[in-house]
Structure formats: structure tokens, C-alpha cells
Write a protein that holds these residues in place. Structure first.
Motif, PDB file in Angstrom:
ATOM      1  N   MET A 219       0.841  -1.195   0.000  1.00 16.05           N
ATOM      2  CA  MET A 219       0.000   0.000   0.000  1.00 16.05           C
ATOM      3  C   MET A 219       0.869   1.235   0.000  1.00 16.05           C
ATOM      4  O   MET A 219       1.922   1.268   0.645  1.00 16.05           O
ATOM      5  N   VAL A 220       0.437   2.269  -0.710  1.00 17.66           N
ATOM      6  CA  VAL A 220       1.145   3.543  -0.741  1.00 17.66           C
ATOM      7  C   VAL A 220       0.149   4.661  -0.460  1.00 17.66           C
ATOM      8  O   VAL A 220      -1.062   4.470  -0.583  1.00 17.66           O
ATOM      9  N   PHE A 221       0.708   5.809  -0.054  1.00 18.37           N
ATOM     10  CA  PHE A 221      -0.111   7.005   0.174  1.00 18.37           C
ATOM     11  C   PHE A 221       0.331   8.055  -0.830  1.00 18.37           C
ATOM     12  O   PHE A 221       1.484   8.483  -0.822  1.00 18.37           O
ATOM     13  N   LEU A 222      -0.579   8.433  -1.723  1.00 23.33           N
ATOM     14  CA  LEU A 222      -0.229   9.350  -2.803  1.00 23.33           C
ATOM     15  C   LEU A 222       0.009  10.764  -2.292  1.00 23.33           C
ATOM     16  O   LEU A 222       0.820  11.507  -2.851  1.00 23.33           O
ATOM     17  N   THR A 223      -0.694  11.173  -1.246  1.00 27.35           N
ATOM     18  CA  THR A 223      -0.487  12.492  -0.629  1.00 27.35           C
ATOM     19  C   THR A 223      -0.344  12.288   0.879  1.00 27.35           C
ATOM     20  O   THR A 223      -1.278  12.555   1.642  1.00 27.35           O
ATOM     21  N   PRO A 224       0.811  11.802   1.311  1.00 25.06           N
ATOM     22  CA  PRO A 224       0.971  11.442   2.723  1.00 25.06           C
ATOM     23  C   PRO A 224       0.787  12.606   3.690  1.00 25.06           C
ATOM     24  O   PRO A 224       0.342  12.411   4.818  1.00 25.06           O
ATOM     25  N   LEU A 225       1.114  13.839   3.252  1.00 28.63           N
ATOM     26  CA  LEU A 225       0.949  14.977   4.155  1.00 28.63           C
ATOM     27  C   LEU A 225      -0.510  15.206   4.509  1.00 28.63           C
ATOM     28  O   LEU A 225      -0.830  15.727   5.581  1.00 28.63           O
ATOM     29  N   GLY A 226      -1.399  14.813   3.618  1.00 23.23           N
ATOM     30  CA  GLY A 226      -2.817  14.939   3.920  1.00 23.23           C
ATOM     31  C   GLY A 226      -3.232  14.086   5.096  1.00 23.23           C
ATOM     32  O   GLY A 226      -4.226  14.361   5.760  1.00 23.23           O
ATOM     33  N   GLY A 227      -2.447  13.041   5.366  1.00 23.17           N
ATOM     34  CA  GLY A 227      -2.758  12.174   6.490  1.00 23.17           C
ATOM     35  C   GLY A 227      -2.546  12.823   7.831  1.00 23.17           C
ATOM     36  O   GLY A 227      -2.978  12.267   8.863  1.00 23.17           O
ATOM     37  N   LEU A 228      -1.873  13.997   7.859  1.00 24.61           N
ATOM     38  CA  LEU A 228      -1.689  14.680   9.136  1.00 24.61           C
ATOM     39  C   LEU A 228      -3.025  15.056   9.759  1.00 24.61           C
ATOM     40  O   LEU A 228      -3.123  15.224  10.974  1.00 24.61           O
ATOM     41  N   VAL A 229      -4.053  15.163   8.902  1.00 24.27           N
ATOM     42  CA  VAL A 229      -5.384  15.469   9.427  1.00 24.27           C
ATOM     43  C   VAL A 229      -5.841  14.380  10.375  1.00 24.27           C
ATOM     44  O   VAL A 229      -6.556  14.633  11.353  1.00 24.27           O
ATOM     45  N   ALA A 230      -5.413  13.128  10.083  1.00 23.70           N
ATOM     46  CA  ALA A 230      -5.836  12.008  10.923  1.00 23.70           C
ATOM     47  C   ALA A 230      -5.288  12.127  12.333  1.00 23.70           C
ATOM     48  O   ALA A 230      -5.854  11.577  13.286  1.00 23.70           O
TER      49      ALA A 230
ATOM     50  N   LEU B  92      -3.688   0.640  -3.153  1.00 20.92           N
ATOM     51  CA  LEU B  92      -3.004  -0.637  -3.265  1.00 20.92           C
ATOM     52  C   LEU B  92      -2.265  -0.667  -4.598  1.00 20.92           C
ATOM     53  O   LEU B  92      -2.789  -0.219  -5.624  1.00 20.92           O
ATOM     54  N   THR B  93      -1.062  -1.160  -4.603  1.00 17.71           N
ATOM     55  CA  THR B  93      -0.269  -1.222  -5.833  1.00 17.71           C
ATOM     56  C   THR B  93       0.095  -2.670  -6.138  1.00 17.71           C
ATOM     57  O   THR B  93       0.250  -3.495  -5.238  1.00 17.71           O
ATOM     58  N   ARG B  94       0.205  -2.925  -7.417  1.00 15.12           N
ATOM     59  CA  ARG B  94       0.637  -4.254  -7.854  1.00 15.12           C
ATOM     60  C   ARG B  94       1.553  -4.091  -9.053  1.00 15.12           C
ATOM     61  O   ARG B  94       1.184  -3.464 -10.051  1.00 15.12           O
ATOM     62  N   SER B  95       2.732  -4.619  -8.949  1.00 19.27           N
ATOM     63  CA  SER B  95       3.703  -4.547 -10.035  1.00 19.27           C
ATOM     64  C   SER B  95       3.950  -5.942 -10.583  1.00 19.27           C
ATOM     65  O   SER B  95       3.962  -6.928  -9.830  1.00 19.27           O
ATOM     66  N   SER B  96       4.133  -6.027 -11.889  1.00 21.21           N
ATOM     67  CA  SER B  96       4.399  -7.307 -12.522  1.00 21.21           C
ATOM     68  C   SER B  96       5.850  -7.363 -12.976  1.00 21.21           C
ATOM     69  O   SER B  96       6.478  -6.338 -13.237  1.00 21.21           O
ATOM     70  N   HIS B  97       6.355  -8.567 -13.049  1.00 21.35           N
ATOM     71  CA  HIS B  97       7.710  -8.812 -13.544  1.00 21.35           C
ATOM     72  C   HIS B  97       7.579  -9.657 -14.806  1.00 21.35           C
ATOM     73  O   HIS B  97       7.597 -10.895 -14.733  1.00 21.35           O
ATOM     74  N   PRO B  98       7.397  -9.020 -15.965  1.00 25.12           N
ATOM     75  CA  PRO B  98       7.135  -9.784 -17.190  1.00 25.12           C
ATOM     76  C   PRO B  98       8.311 -10.668 -17.575  1.00 25.12           C
ATOM     77  O   PRO B  98       9.473 -10.313 -17.373  1.00 25.12           O
ATOM     78  N   GLN B  99       7.964 -11.829 -18.107  1.00 24.65           N
ATOM     79  CA  GLN B  99       8.980 -12.733 -18.623  1.00 24.65           C
ATOM     80  C   GLN B  99       9.421 -12.250 -19.997  1.00 24.65           C
ATOM     81  O   GLN B  99       8.603 -11.862 -20.832  1.00 24.65           O
ATOM     82  N   SER B 100      10.707 -12.261 -20.236  1.00 21.80           N
ATOM     83  CA  SER B 100      11.246 -11.726 -21.476  1.00 21.80           C
ATOM     84  C   SER B 100      12.185 -12.737 -22.119  1.00 21.80           C
ATOM     85  O   SER B 100      13.032 -13.331 -21.442  1.00 21.80           O
ATOM     86  N   ARG B 101      12.023 -12.910 -23.418  1.00 20.03           N
ATOM     87  CA  ARG B 101      12.916 -13.790 -24.165  1.00 20.03           C
ATOM     88  C   ARG B 101      14.264 -13.103 -24.353  1.00 20.03           C
ATOM     89  O   ARG B 101      14.341 -11.894 -24.584  1.00 20.03           O
ATOM     90  N   THR B 102      15.319 -13.892 -24.294  1.00 23.35           N
ATOM     91  CA  THR B 102      16.666 -13.352 -24.506  1.00 23.35           C
ATOM     92  C   THR B 102      17.240 -13.755 -25.859  1.00 23.35           C
ATOM     93  O   THR B 102      18.231 -13.181 -26.298  1.00 23.35           O
ATOM     94  N   ASP B 103      16.602 -14.720 -26.522  1.00 24.40           N
ATOM     95  CA  ASP B 103      17.152 -15.239 -27.774  1.00 24.40           C
ATOM     96  C   ASP B 103      16.545 -14.592 -29.007  1.00 24.40           C
ATOM     97  O   ASP B 103      16.980 -14.870 -30.128  1.00 24.40           O
ATOM     98  N   VAL B 104      15.524 -13.754 -28.834  1.00 26.09           N
ATOM     99  CA  VAL B 104      14.842 -13.181 -29.991  1.00 26.09           C
ATOM    100  C   VAL B 104      14.427 -11.753 -29.689  1.00 26.09           C
ATOM    101  O   VAL B 104      14.045 -11.427 -28.561  1.00 26.09           O
ATOM    102  N   GLN B 105      14.537 -10.905 -30.692  1.00 28.38           N
ATOM    103  CA  GLN B 105      14.044  -9.529 -30.596  1.00 28.38           C
ATOM    104  C   GLN B 105      13.463  -9.136 -31.951  1.00 28.38           C
ATOM    105  O   GLN B 105      13.805  -9.722 -32.980  1.00 28.38           O
TER     106      GLN B 105
END
Length: 323
Positions: A1-12, A68-81
Motif C-alpha cells: 500500500m502507498v499514500f499518494l499524498t501522505p501529508l494529507g494524512g496529518l489530518v488524521a 493498493l499497488t501491484r507490479s508485474s515482472h514480465p517474462q522476457s525472451r533473450t534469444d529473440v528480438q
């Protein structure tokens, strides 16, 4: 999880003050009740400050914009471009009407479709007039490829160096070989040409020597009823469609050991591209395609509900009686 505007959380943090006051008040009330042997306080006496705290805390948390964030690690071929070469000469601006998709528009859409068919293959973007220029070196990022094709590929951008009537020269494809677009690990090197077939004379023998060992595919985007229109919607009289492009591309593809397709044969072109790629081992690439799911609207709604509940609960000591 990340906070896009964390300073706004000071209100809490403001919720800590009523929380501390509520806890202190509750402790004093319990002490007095025990000493005076009074009945325990009503539940609403305890609930109301807690609702106030919850409302302030939730609204403050919403101000911090949690996600909530989700990052993918795509599989990449090394023998072909692969590199997708898009013809950006003036004739690629032709269309059936001033408002219809141009040849380049259709070629760009086809490039994206073809590239999406080989998602684990690093792919780049080149533009062609009388020279080949790189817009994107081969990368595994499919989204980055799509962005370059949609935003960077434009008619005569940059313009050709020559002033000939027909600027497109397929002989310029030979410039791909001495470039650094393909790493040594790429034993399969694929060139996908998207064009209208309207080129000047092509030295296929010399080009076959330059691109020896490369795999080649071409697609033609052309129709006899198309014209190049000026900004006012008038057809330019200097342009005449050239129907010989189909034979030119077929001869070019044959000399390079590949195949050429018409724009109506996208599915067949996709199957052929997959056959050129084949199969091979992959490695995990860098994290890409980060997806964010904002939670602020839901947290803010919960805060508003807590605030409404706070207002609905009668304050301590208030009794509603029927007259």
C-alpha cells in the motif's frame, strides 16, 4: 500500500485529541460511578466520542489517498528480438476520405496488434522514409511500445533527406544491420515492415546480403480509391496510388526469405509472426505495469458514515420524551 499524498494524512492525527479526551472522560466516569454506586453510563455516552474519532481518522486517512499497488515482472525472451518498421512517407497519409483512417493509422494499429501477439519478445520501433531512424530500441514493455507508436510516429517526422517525388526507399532497411538495435544474445532477429508498398527501386540482392540471417515480414496498407488530402480536405493532385506495391513487397519479402501480407490478412500475419518467434527460455524482467487501486473513495465514504452516525446519536444527558 502507498499514500499518494501522505501529508494529507496529518489530518488524521487530529483524531488523537478527541480519542485521548474520550478515554480520560470514560476513566473518570467509571471511577465516580463506582464510588457513588451509580449505574454504569449508557452505551451512547461511550459510542458518541468513538464515532467522532472514527470519522476524523477515516477522513484524514482518505486525505492521504491510500492505494493498493501491484507490479508485474514480465517474462522476457533473450534469444529473440523484433523491430517494427513503420513507413512514414507522405503517401502513408492517404485515405479513402478526409475523415477516414490513413494508411499510417491502420499500420500503427496493426503494429500494436502484432506486438501484443508476442508479449514476451522485446520489440522496438523504427520509422522509414529514405532512411531508417529509431524511435524505440527493443524493450519488453508492451505498454511503452504502444505509447511510442501512438504518440511518436507521425507522417514525415522527421522528413526524408532527399527531395525525390517518391521518398520511400526499401533499400534503407539495410541500415538496420550495422546498427546497435539488437544485442549479441538475440540469435533470432525479426524485422516487421508496415508500408503501402510504394517505394523507389530496390536492390534486393544487396539488401539480402545486408540482412542475411534476419527474419522478415511485411504488411501492405493500400487501396486504389485513396488520396492524400490537404488540411482543407482537398485531394492533392500530385499523388497517384501505385498498384505495383503488392508485387514489390512480395519480391522484397521473397528475397529476404520472408512473407508479405495485405492489410486484410492481419490474422495470417499474426500467425506467421508467432512462427518466426517460435519458443525459447525466458527471464524475469524489471518490475513494470504498476497498477494502482485507489482506496480513498471507500475510506472517505466510511468516514462520512461515521460522521452521520455521530450526528444521529443523542448526546449524553439528553432524553427524548413524548409530551
Amino acid at each position: 500500500m502507498v499514500f499518494l499524498t501522505p501529508l494529507g494524512g496529518l489530518v488524521a492525527l487530529a483524531a488523537l485529541l478527541p480519542l485521548a479526551a474520550a478515554l480520560a472522560s470514560r476513566a473518570r466516569t467509571e471511577v465516580v460511578s463506582r464510588r457513588l454506586r451509580l449505574p454504569p453510563p449508557e452505551r451512547t455516552t461511550e459510542l458518541r466520542p468513538l464515532l467522532a474519532v472514527a470519522a476524523v481518522a477515516l477522513l484524514g486517512l482518505a486525505a492521504a489517498q491510500p492505494a493498493l499497488t501491484r507490479s508485474s515482472h514480465p517474462q522476457s525472451r533473450t534469444d529473440v528480438q523484433a523491430v517494427f518498421v513503420l513507413d512514414t512517407s507522405r503517401s502513408m497519409a492517404a485515405s479513402s476520405s478526409p475523415s477516414s483512417p490513413t494508411r499510417l493509422d491502420r499500420a500503427a494499429a496493426a503494429a500494436i496488434t502484432l506486438r501484443n501477439a508476442i508479449p514476451d519478445v522485446p520489440a522496438g520501433v523504427l520509422t522509414l522514409t529514405d532512411r531508417v531512424l529509431p524511435d524505440l530500441l527493443p524493450v519488453p514493455d508492451v505498454g511503452g511500445f504502444d505509447g511510442v507508436v501512438n504518440r511518436a510516429v507521425r507522417i514525415e517526422s522527421p522528413p526524408p533527406e532527399a527531395t525525390a517525388v517518391r521518398a520511400t526507399t526499401y533499400s534503407a532497411l539495410g541500415q538496420i544491420a550495422p546498427g546497435d538495435g539488437f544485442p549479441p544474445s538475440a540469435t533470432k532477429r525479426i524485422v516487421v515492415l508496415l508500408t503501402d508498398g510504394e517505394s523507389g527501386p530496390v536492390g534486393t540482392s544487396e539488401l539480402a546480403r545486408s540482412l542475411g540471417g534476419y527474419r522478415f515480414e511485411a504488411m501492405r496498407f493500400w487501396a486504389a480509391n485513396e488520396s492524400v488530402y490537404d488540411p482543407d480536405g482537398r485531394a492533392e493532385t500530385a499523388y497517384r496510388p501505385d498498384p505495383s506495391g503488392r508485387a514489390v513487397l512480395a519480391d522484397l519479402a521473397s528475397s529476404l526469405g520472408g512473407k508479405s501480407f495485405e492489410q486484410s490478412q492481419l490474422k495470417a500475419a499474426t500467425r506467421y509472426l508467432r512462427s518466426l518467434v517460435g519458443t525459447g527460455s525466458t527471464v524475469a524482467g524489471a518490475a513494470t505495469d504498476e497498477h494502482r487501486y485507489p482506496l480513498a473513495p471507500y475510506v472517505g465514504l466510511a468516514g462520512l458514515l461515521a460522521l452521520l452516525a455521530f450526528l444521529a446519536v443523542a448526546p449524553a444527558g439528553v432524553r427524548l420524551t413524548r409530551q
